[in-house]
Scaffold this motif. Structure first.
Motif, PDB file in Angstrom:
ATOM      1  N   LEU A 116       0.951   0.631  -7.967  1.00 32.02           N
ATOM      2  CA  LEU A 116       2.332   0.975  -8.315  1.00 32.02           C
ATOM      3  C   LEU A 116       2.337   1.908  -9.522  1.00 32.02           C
ATOM      4  CD1 LEU A 116       4.043  -2.537  -8.105  1.00 32.02           C
ATOM      5  CD2 LEU A 116       4.490  -0.591  -6.600  1.00 32.02           C
ATOM      6  N   GLU A 152       0.950   2.414  -3.364  1.00 34.02           N
ATOM      7  CA  GLU A 152       1.818   1.404  -2.741  1.00 34.02           C
ATOM      8  C   GLU A 152       3.117   2.033  -2.233  1.00 34.02           C
ATOM      9  OE1 GLU A 152       1.667  -2.397  -4.580  1.00 34.02           O
ATOM     10  OE2 GLU A 152       3.660  -2.988  -3.879  1.00 34.02           O
ATOM     11  N   ASN A 153       3.646   2.980  -2.985  1.00 34.25           N
ATOM     12  CA  ASN A 153       4.886   3.654  -2.565  1.00 34.25           C
ATOM     13  C   ASN A 153       4.830   5.176  -2.706  1.00 34.25           C
ATOM     14  OD1 ASN A 153       6.458   1.263  -1.932  1.00 34.25           O
ATOM     15  ND2 ASN A 153       6.471   0.863  -4.132  1.00 34.25           N
ATOM     16  N   LYS A 165       5.022   7.543   0.275  1.00 34.21           N
ATOM     17  CA  LYS A 165       6.026   7.323   1.320  1.00 34.21           C
ATOM     18  C   LYS A 165       6.962   8.533   1.409  1.00 34.21           C
ATOM     19  CE  LYS A 165       5.526   2.344   1.256  1.00 34.21           C
ATOM     20  NZ  LYS A 165       5.944   1.055   0.681  1.00 34.21           N
ATOM     21  N   HIS A 195      -1.043   6.200   2.408  1.00 34.42           N
ATOM     22  CA  HIS A 195      -0.039   5.322   3.030  1.00 34.42           C
ATOM     23  C   HIS A 195       1.329   5.878   2.664  1.00 34.42           C
ATOM     24  CE1 HIS A 195       1.753   1.472   4.296  1.00 34.42           C
ATOM     25  NE2 HIS A 195       2.506   1.521   3.225  1.00 34.42           N
ATOM     26  N   TRP A 227       6.867   6.141   9.241  1.00 30.62           N
ATOM     27  CA  TRP A 227       7.360   4.755   9.133  1.00 30.62           C
ATOM     28  C   TRP A 227       8.862   4.799   9.353  1.00 30.62           C
ATOM     29  CZ3 TRP A 227       7.694   1.482   3.985  1.00 30.62           C
ATOM     30  CH2 TRP A 227       7.676   0.119   4.292  1.00 30.62           C
ATOM     31  N   ARG A 257      10.874   2.982   7.582  1.00 30.44           N
ATOM     32  CA  ARG A 257      11.524   2.671   6.305  1.00 30.44           C
ATOM     33  C   ARG A 257      11.180   3.715   5.251  1.00 30.44           C
ATOM     34  NH1 ARG A 257       9.919  -3.144   4.717  1.00 30.44           N
ATOM     35  NH2 ARG A 257      11.145  -2.566   2.918  1.00 30.44           N
ATOM     36  N   ASN A 265       2.945   3.589  11.002  1.00 33.10           N
ATOM     37  CA  ASN A 265       3.043   2.243  10.450  1.00 33.10           C
ATOM     38  C   ASN A 265       4.132   1.454  11.173  1.00 33.10           C
ATOM     39  OD1 ASN A 265       2.338   0.272   8.471  1.00 33.10           O
ATOM     40  ND2 ASN A 265       4.043   0.889   7.152  1.00 33.10           N
ATOM     41  N   GLU A 266       3.793   0.273  11.652  1.00 35.67           N
ATOM     42  CA  GLU A 266       4.788  -0.691  12.155  1.00 35.67           C
ATOM     43  C   GLU A 266       5.666  -0.123  13.271  1.00 35.67           C
ATOM     44  OE1 GLU A 266       6.876  -2.092   8.675  1.00 35.67           O
ATOM     45  OE2 GLU A 266       5.068  -2.942   7.803  1.00 35.67           O
ATOM     46  N   GLN A 324      -2.481  -5.351   8.546  1.00 36.49           N
ATOM     47  CA  GLN A 324      -1.861  -5.863   7.317  1.00 36.49           C
ATOM     48  C   GLN A 324      -2.119  -7.368   7.301  1.00 36.49           C
ATOM     49  OE1 GLN A 324       2.307  -4.924   7.016  1.00 36.49           O
ATOM     50  NE2 GLN A 324       2.043  -2.794   7.623  1.00 36.49           N
ATOM     51  N   HIS A 337      -0.249  -9.833   5.294  1.00 36.07           N
ATOM     52  CA  HIS A 337       0.738 -10.524   4.455  1.00 36.07           C
ATOM     53  C   HIS A 337       0.947 -11.913   5.052  1.00 36.07           C
ATOM     54  CE1 HIS A 337       1.656  -6.764   2.424  1.00 36.07           C
ATOM     55  NE2 HIS A 337       1.946  -6.184   3.580  1.00 36.07           N
ATOM     56  N   GLU A 371      -3.399  -4.674   3.909  1.00 33.49           N
ATOM     57  CA  GLU A 371      -2.368  -5.099   2.938  1.00 33.49           C
ATOM     58  C   GLU A 371      -2.453  -6.607   2.780  1.00 33.49           C
ATOM     59  OE1 GLU A 371       1.550  -3.570   3.889  1.00 33.49           O
ATOM     60  OE2 GLU A 371       0.726  -1.700   4.641  1.00 33.49           O
ATOM     61  N   TRP A 383      -2.712  -6.160  -1.487  1.00 32.22           N
ATOM     62  CA  TRP A 383      -1.453  -5.429  -1.734  1.00 32.22           C
ATOM     63  C   TRP A 383      -1.002  -5.677  -3.175  1.00 32.22           C
ATOM     64  CZ3 TRP A 383      -0.749  -1.311   0.652  1.00 32.22           C
ATOM     65  CH2 TRP A 383       0.478  -0.658   0.674  1.00 32.22           C
ATOM     66  N   TRP A 432       4.473  -7.356  -4.905  1.00 30.64           N
ATOM     67  CA  TRP A 432       5.818  -7.097  -4.354  1.00 30.64           C
ATOM     68  C   TRP A 432       6.492  -8.374  -3.882  1.00 30.64           C
ATOM     69  CZ3 TRP A 432       7.310  -6.528   1.209  1.00 30.64           C
ATOM     70  CH2 TRP A 432       6.379  -7.131   2.066  1.00 30.64           C
ATOM     71  N   TYR A 446       9.157 -10.107  -6.279  1.00 31.80           N
ATOM     72  CA  TYR A 446      10.219  -9.123  -6.458  1.00 31.80           C
ATOM     73  C   TYR A 446      11.044  -8.974  -5.183  1.00 31.80           C
ATOM     74  CZ  TYR A 446      11.903  -4.289  -6.583  1.00 31.80           C
ATOM     75  OH  TYR A 446      12.656  -3.175  -6.486  1.00 31.80           O
TER      76      TYR A 446
HETATM   77  C1  XIL Z   1       6.364  -2.426   0.053  1.00 32.90           C
HETATM   78  C2  XIL Z   1       6.046  -2.229  -1.425  1.00 32.90           C
HETATM   79  O1  XIL Z   1       5.062  -3.153  -1.797  1.00 32.90           O
HETATM   80  C3  XIL Z   1       7.276  -2.413  -2.268  1.00 32.90           C
HETATM   81  O2  XIL Z   1       7.013  -2.058  -3.623  1.00 32.90           O
HETATM   82  C4  XIL Z   1       8.421  -1.537  -1.730  1.00 32.90           C
HETATM   83  O3  XIL Z   1       9.598  -1.831  -2.443  1.00 32.90           O
HETATM   84  C5  XIL Z   1       8.638  -1.788  -0.251  1.00 32.90           C
HETATM   85  O4  XIL Z   1       7.423  -1.593   0.451  1.00 32.90           O
HETATM   86  N1  XIL Z   1       4.441  -3.125   4.734  1.00 32.90           N
HETATM   87  C6  XIL Z   1       4.072  -1.881   4.302  1.00 32.90           C
HETATM   88  C7  XIL Z   1       4.210  -1.538   2.877  1.00 32.90           C
HETATM   89  O5  XIL Z   1       3.511  -1.101   5.084  1.00 32.90           O
HETATM   90  O6  XIL Z   1       4.472  -0.170   2.657  1.00 32.90           O
HETATM   91  C8  XIL Z   1       5.272  -2.368   2.195  1.00 32.90           C
HETATM   92  O7  XIL Z   1       5.211  -2.099   0.797  1.00 32.90           O
HETATM   93  C9  XIL Z   1       5.056  -3.830   2.472  1.00 32.90           C
HETATM   94  C10 XIL Z   1       5.131  -4.104   3.954  1.00 32.90           C
END
Ligand code: XIL
Length: 350
Positions: A50, A74-75, A78, A111, A115, A117, A159-160, A235, A237, A267, A309, A317, A320
C-alpha cells in the motif's frame, strides 16, 4: 560545560546508547529469514504493498525488503489509479514500487489489467459503443504493459471474471464486449511485453468446487486455442473457520499444471475473526493453514510461490474493509513474526 569527567565515560555512554538503540530497532526490524529460505527453495514469497505506509513508515519498507522477494502493488496499478482520466495516465506511485523492487532485487507482479472493480468514473459514467470500449481496454492494456516492459515479471491480466455460480461475471467488459474480452486481453498484454508471464486470477477457486471447475474450464479453453496465458493466480482470502482443503487444493494445482500452466498463490490472508490481542489457539490454527499451503506449493510441479495480501497485520485490508478487528498475516501489528511466519520458515527449512 563538561558532562563527562573522563573521556572514557563518554565512550562508555556512547557504546551504551548505541546498544540501546540497536535493541530498539531490533525489536521492530524483522529477521529476513523468510526471504532467504524462499530464495533457497526457488520460490517467491511476496507481499502486496500500500502506498500510504510505503511512503510514511520506514519500518514498513525495511520489512518489505527484508522478508519478501516479490511485491504486488495492492492498488497502485488498478485502472482508476493508473488511468484516472480518459487521456491521462499517472504512473507516479506504481513507478515508485517498481523502482523499490529493482533496488532490492525483488520481483514485481502487476495487479491488475482487467477487473470489474476500481474503474474510473469517466469510464463507468458513459455508455460506450462496443468498438470504442474495445479500443479503451486495448490501449489501456498496451499502454500499461509497455510502460513496464521488462520491469514487471508477471501480470494479473484478467481478475475475477467468473462469478459465484461459475458463470462469466456481469461487468462492463462482458456487457460491452462479450466473452472474447478475456482472450483479447491476453493477446494485447502479450503483444506489449512478450516476456511477461500472464495470469488469470480469481478467488474461491482453490479447491475442486464449482468455481474452481469453471476457472479450470476457462483456462483449459484458452490454452487449447493458443491464447498466451502462462498461469493461474489462486487468491487465498480464507479463514481458520473455513480453511481450504489441502488435498483438494493440491489436486486442483496439479490439474492446472497438467495443462502446462503455472500456479501462484496470489492474495493470501487467513482471517481469525475478532479478538485483540488474538489468542494463541487461533494463531496456531492460522499457522497450520499457511503451512499446509506452503507444503502444497513446494510439492507441486509448478507453483511459483505465495504472496500475502499485505506486509503486516497493521495494514491488512480485512479490518478496514469488513470493519472488525482481525490479524490475517504473517507479521503482527509491530512487524513481529507470528506463529504463521515461523510455520513457513520451518517448512521451508525442511
Ligand atoms: C483490495 C485492496 O486490498 C483494498 O485496499 C482496496 O480498497 C480494495 O481492493 N481481490 C483483489 C484485490 O483482487 O485487488 C482486492 O484488493 C482484494 C480482493
Amino acid at each position: 560545560m563538561k558532562i563527562f569527567r573522563h573521556s572514557k565515560h563518554a565512550v562508555y555512554f556512547a557504546v551504551g546508547l548505541g546498544f540501546v538503540l540497536l535493541l530498539l530497532t531490533k525489536s521492530y526490524a524483522s529477521t529476513g529469514i523468510l526471504r532467504d529460505l524462499a530464495q533457497q527453495s526457488g520460490i517467491t514469497i511476496g507481499a502486496s504493498v500500500l502506498m500510504e505506509p510505503f511512503e510514511n513508515d520506514a519500518v514498513y519498507q525495511e520489512t518489505l525488503a527484508q522478508e519478501f522477494n516479490s511485491l504486488t502493488p495492492e492498488n497502485a496499478m488498478k485502472f482508476s489509479h493508473l488511468h484516472p482520466e480518459k487521456e491521462t495516465y499517472d504512473f507516479t506511485n506504481a513507478d515508485k514500487l517498481v523502482a523499490f523492487a529493482k533496488e532490492h532485487q525483488m520481483q514485481v507482479h502487476g495487479h491488475v489489467l482487467v477487473w470489474h472493480r476500481n474503474l474510473p468514473d469517466w469510464l463507468t459514467d458513459e455508455d460506450w459503443y462496443p468498438n470504442t470500449l474495445e479500443k479503451i481496454l486495448k490501449w489501456h492494456i498496451i499502454t500499461v504493459v509497455e510502460h513496464y516492459h521488462g520491469q514487471v515479471d508477471s501480470w494479473d491480466v484478467v481478475n475475477e471474471a467468473i462469478d459465484e455460480n461459475g458463470d462469466l461475471r456481469d461487468s462492463i467488459w462482458l456487457d460491452g464486449l462479450g466473452s472474447s474480452y478475456i482472450e483479447e486481453s491476453f493477446h494485447w498484454a502479450h503483444r506489449a511485453d512478450p516476456n511477461a508471464k500472464l495470469f488469470y486470477n480469481d478467488y474461491r477457486g482453490a479447491g475442486l468446487g464449482d468455481k474452481a471447475n469453471a476457472i479450470y474450464a476457462l483456462v483449459q479453453d484458452l490454452v487449447q486455442r493458443g491464447v498466451p496465458i502462462d498461469g493461474v493466480g489462486i487468491q487465498m482470502h480464507r479463514s481458520i473457520q473455513d480453511p481450504p482443503n489441502p488435498e483438494r487444493v493440491a489436486a486442483n494445482i496439479s490439474r492446472l499444471n497438467e495443462l502446462g500452466l503455472s500456479v501462484r498463490i496470489t492474495e493470501m490472508d487467513i482471517q481469525i475473526y475478532g479478538d485483540e490481542p488474538p489468542d494463541d489457539e487461533k494463531l496456531q490454527a492460522q499457522a497450520q493453514v499457511y503451512q499446509d499451503i506452503m507444503e502444497i506449493c513446494l510439492a507441486a510441479v509448478d507453483c511459483t510461490g505465495i504472496t500475502t495480501w499485505g506486509v503486516s497485520d497493521q495494514h491488512s485490508w480485512i479490518p478496514y474493509t469488513f470493519d472488525r478487528p482481525d490479524a490475517p498475516l504473517l507479521l503482527d501489528e509491530n512487524y513481529q513474526p507470528k506463529p504463521a511466519y515461523h510455520a513457513l520458515t520451518e517448512t521451508l527449512a525442511q
